[in-house]
Enzyme design. Structure first.
Site, PDB file in Angstrom:
ATOM      1  N   ARG A 298       0.885  -1.177   0.000  1.00  0.00           N
ATOM      2  CA  ARG A 298       0.000   0.000   0.000  1.00  0.00           C
ATOM      3  C   ARG A 298       0.910   1.211   0.000  1.00  0.00           C
ATOM      4  O   ARG A 298       1.743   1.382   0.897  1.00  0.00           O
ATOM      5  CB  ARG A 298      -0.908  -0.009   1.231  1.00  0.00           C
ATOM      6  CG  ARG A 298      -1.602   1.313   1.462  1.00  0.00           C
ATOM      7  CD  ARG A 298      -2.677   1.249   2.513  1.00  0.00           C
ATOM      8  NE  ARG A 298      -3.848   0.539   2.036  1.00  0.00           N
ATOM      9  CZ  ARG A 298      -5.063   0.609   2.593  1.00  0.00           C
ATOM     10  NH1 ARG A 298      -5.249   1.351   3.659  1.00  0.00           N
ATOM     11  NH2 ARG A 298      -6.075  -0.063   2.099  1.00  0.00           N
TER      12      ARG A 298
ATOM     13  N   GLN B 225     -10.313  -3.987  -2.981  1.00  0.00           N
ATOM     14  CA  GLN B 225     -11.626  -3.622  -2.454  1.00  0.00           C
ATOM     15  C   GLN B 225     -12.726  -4.019  -3.438  1.00  0.00           C
ATOM     16  O   GLN B 225     -13.808  -4.436  -3.032  1.00  0.00           O
ATOM     17  CB  GLN B 225     -11.678  -2.109  -2.192  1.00  0.00           C
ATOM     18  CG  GLN B 225     -12.978  -1.652  -1.572  1.00  0.00           C
ATOM     19  CD  GLN B 225     -13.206  -2.204  -0.169  1.00  0.00           C
ATOM     20  OE1 GLN B 225     -12.344  -2.085   0.669  1.00  0.00           O
ATOM     21  NE2 GLN B 225     -14.361  -2.803   0.073  1.00  0.00           N
TER      22      GLN B 225
ATOM     23  N   ASP C 201     -17.367   6.961  -0.849  1.00  0.00           N
ATOM     24  CA  ASP C 201     -16.088   6.852  -0.137  1.00  0.00           C
ATOM     25  C   ASP C 201     -15.835   8.221   0.503  1.00  0.00           C
ATOM     26  O   ASP C 201     -16.534   9.199   0.194  1.00  0.00           O
ATOM     27  CB  ASP C 201     -14.986   6.496  -1.166  1.00  0.00           C
ATOM     28  CG  ASP C 201     -13.620   6.242  -0.558  1.00  0.00           C
ATOM     29  OD1 ASP C 201     -13.532   6.077   0.680  1.00  0.00           O
ATOM     30  OD2 ASP C 201     -12.629   6.218  -1.310  1.00  0.00           O
TER      31      ASP C 201
HETATM   32  N1  NVA Z   1     -10.079   6.630  -1.006  1.00  0.00           N
HETATM   33  C1  NVA Z   1      -9.667   6.183   0.302  1.00  0.00           C
HETATM   34  C2  NVA Z   1      -9.880   4.720   0.436  1.00  0.00           C
HETATM   35  C3  NVA Z   1      -9.537   4.163   1.794  1.00  0.00           C
HETATM   36  C4  NVA Z   1      -9.701   2.680   1.886  1.00  0.00           C
HETATM   37  C5  NVA Z   1      -8.214   6.530   0.527  1.00  0.00           C
HETATM   38  O1  NVA Z   1      -7.413   6.378  -0.408  1.00  0.00           O
HETATM   39  O2  NVA Z   1      -7.863   6.984   1.619  1.00  0.00           O
HETATM   40  N1   CP Z   2     -11.174  -0.286   2.808  1.00  0.00           N
HETATM   41  C1   CP Z   2      -9.893  -0.350   3.199  1.00  0.00           C
HETATM   42  O1   CP Z   2      -8.988  -0.578   2.407  1.00  0.00           O
HETATM   43  O2   CP Z   2      -9.708  -0.159   4.534  1.00  0.00           O
HETATM   44  P1   CP Z   2      -8.317   0.032   5.292  1.00  0.00           P
HETATM   45  O3   CP Z   2      -7.781   1.374   4.889  1.00  0.00           O
HETATM   46  O4   CP Z   2      -8.685  -0.031   6.733  1.00  0.00           O
HETATM   47  O5   CP Z   2      -7.379  -1.070   4.896  1.00  0.00           O
END
Ligand code: NVA
Ligand code: CP
Length: 300
Positions: A104, A134, A219
């Site tokens: 990530r 997701q 979101d």
């Molecule tokens: N769009 C959000 C998704 C979190 C799972 C982010 O990138 O923070």
């Molecule tokens: N939806 C999702 O990816 O959640 P986290 O940021 O908690 O991993």
């Protein structure tokens, strides 16, 4: 044989994705019945998190454990990546010792660089551009609740962000119509919209996008890395909250999804999030099952 990665839903064909979701439903049932399923004994997954996470970390770590393997959490604070070791060098070293890497990070090109130099499969655990894991969970949730999504209408309400981009890719692979309702200046990547041809339409109104939809998705307004813009975005996205009024525009049997974490009272009302059309808790749980199917696919 070339190494398969999962950086985007488009890395897999429609039939591979459908098969993977079918397998996710099977492994979920096995788990619920207490049947052991340990095809990844002796295998290791490295999990690199350059951003926060609850669901992604817990689901990958538990998933590897249930499949008989091992997952290790690597934070840039504690490993040499955080002290400037090149991603290319880290990729070669880490992948020489593990069977798969999940990462990530911020820029998508950083993940592509990791994959380019990795000897083992790389999974996108979220970048600024995409969040394909997701979508595996979201599609599994839809399949469980409603069956095939082919021809259905999905409404994405909110920011044209990483989740929205992955919904565009899902519209391509699963052949559904996607109406995006976002403020001016917060549209998704134009080339991605074009690549989906007539499957995707962009509106600057939440109500228009939601009209007759079978699934409403939203979101957060400010994603990770956009914390400085939070207050400004609250104003810009004021008209893009998923409320009971927006749900009423959709089909009466429409479902509501949100990748979570949710900001109640901002992008969604508590009434909708906790309401009878919301499947957000199943959706979150399915991260575990869908990613177990993904791990098996990539590591076997
Ligand atoms: N769009 C959000 C998704 C979190 C799972 C982010 O990138 O923070
Ligand atoms: N939806 C999702 O990816 O959640 P986290 O940021 O908690 O991993």
């Amino acid at each position: 044989m070339t190494t398969r990665h999962f950086l985007s839903l488009l890395d897999f064909s429609s039939s591979e994705l459908t098969e993977l979701i079918g397998h996710a439903i099977d492994v979920k049932q096995k788990l619920k019945r207490g049947i052991q399923h340990r095809p990844l004994e002796g295998k290791a997954l490295a999990m690199i998190f350059e951003k926060s996470s609850t669901r992604t970390r817990v689901s990958f770590e538990t998933g590897m454990y249930q499949l008989g393997g091992h997952a290790m959490f690597l934070s840039p604070r504690d490993c040499q990546l955080g002290r400037g070791e090149l991603i290319e060098d880290s990729a070669r070293v880490i992948s020489s010792m593990v069977d798969c890497i999940m990462a990530r990070t911020f820029g998508h090109e950083r993940l592509e660089l990791l994959a380019e130099h990795s000897y083992t499969p790389v999974i996108n655990g979220l970048t600024d551009y995409l969040h394909p894991c997701q979508l595996l969970a979201d599609m599994q949730t839809w399949f469980e609740q409603r069956g095939n999504i082919d021809g259905a209408t999905v409404a994405w309400i909110g920011d044209g962000n990483n989740m929205c981009h992955s919904y565009i890719n899902a519209a391509i692979r699963f052949n559904f119509k996607l109406n995006i309702g976002c403020p001016v200046g917060h549209e998704p990547c134009d080339s991605l919209v074009q690549s989906a041809a007539d499957r995707v339409r962009v509106f600057h109104s939440a109500a228009e996008a939601a009209e007759n939809a079978d699934l409403i998705v939203t979101d957060v307004f400010a994603s990770m890395g956009q914390e400085q813009e939070q207050q400004e975005r609250l104003k810009t996205f004021d008209e893009f909250q998923v409320s009971a009024d927006i749900m009423a525009k959709a089909d009466k049997d429409a479902l509501f999804m949100h990748c979570l974490p949710a900001h109640r009272g901002e992008e969604v009302t508590t009434e909708v999030l906790e309401g009878s059309q919301s499947v957000v808790w199943q959706e979150a749980e399915n991260r575990l099952h869908a990613q177990k199917a993904l791990l098996e696919f990539l590591m076997q």
